[in-house]
Design a protein around this motif. Structure first.
Motif: not given
Length: 216
Positions: A24-45
């Motif tokens: 069964l296919v269910r698409v998540s619609h997760v905002d990948e860019d927003a998640l990556l930006n939060r991760r960069r802001a937190h970890a830097g790398f």
């Protein structure tokens, strides 16, 4: 038990079907860019393998948490929800989807004749018949990829096909990009987007034999 693929990727769907599973296919619609930006802001790398695993987990959990709200009669014995994410590590940098022709062209001009590592994160959540998560596990498949030394003409023709614009690392090995990959070291399914050997290991760790998922 049903297999639910938290991805809109045609390549991942093809892999599952070829392995005897109609998910069964269910698409998540997760905002990948927003998640990556939060991760960069937190970890830097951004460490590549950690990043793809975190994105895979986010996609998987987004779909798993929404399932109880969706009428599904196929969950009699529960289900496995699987989320994946792929990125290319090249010269110490993470490369996702290029999206634009200029970016795809620049990437291929830098990658040709060289090697990169394609990381694919896998996250699996096991649900009971009520759609409640009872267990979860994740892991990363990493495969080294050697790129052919393409001419500018070949790069421009490949980019014009638009295939590399919407795939991790700006290449495929199961499409038009296949002739442009000299060799790989690792699991080719992982490069396409979903590692079958790794998935078997993960499902077994959740108490689900791989062959029990066959439904084609």
């Amino acid at each position: 038990m049903r297999f639910i693929l938290a991805s809109s990727s045609p390549a991942r769907l093809t892999i599952m079907r070829s392995a005897g599973i109609e998910p069964l296919v269910r698409v998540s619609h997760v905002d990948e860019d927003a998640l990556l930006n939060r991760r960069r802001a937190h970890a830097g790398f951004l460490e590549p393998s950690e990043t793809v695993l975190e994105l895979a987990q986010a996609k998987c959990e987004a779909v798993a948490s929404a399932l109880p709200q969706v009428p599904l009669t196929e969950l009699e014995d529960g289900a496995l929800v699987v989320g994946c994410d792929s990125m290319l590590e090249f010269n110490g940098e993470i490369m996702g989807k290029p999206h634009t022709p200029d970016e795809a062209t620049a990437r291929w001009q830098s990658m040709r004749g060289k090697r990169g590592t394609l990381h694919t994160g896998h996250w699996v959540v096991r649900l009971d018949s009520a759609g409640t998560a009872v267990d979860a596990v994740g892991a990363v498949s990493s495969t080294d990829v050697w790129f052919a030394h393409l001419s500018d003409e070949e790069i421009h023709a490949y980019v014009a096909s638009e295939e590399p614009l919407h795939v991790a690392g700006a290449f495929t090995i199961d499409g038009l990009g296949g002739p442009f990959i000299d060799r790989i070291e690792g699991d080719h399914h992982g490069v396409i987007g979903l590692s079958l050997p790794l998935m078997r290991t993960l499902t077994l760790s959740l108490g689900v034999p791989w062959h029990s998922l066959w439904n084609r």
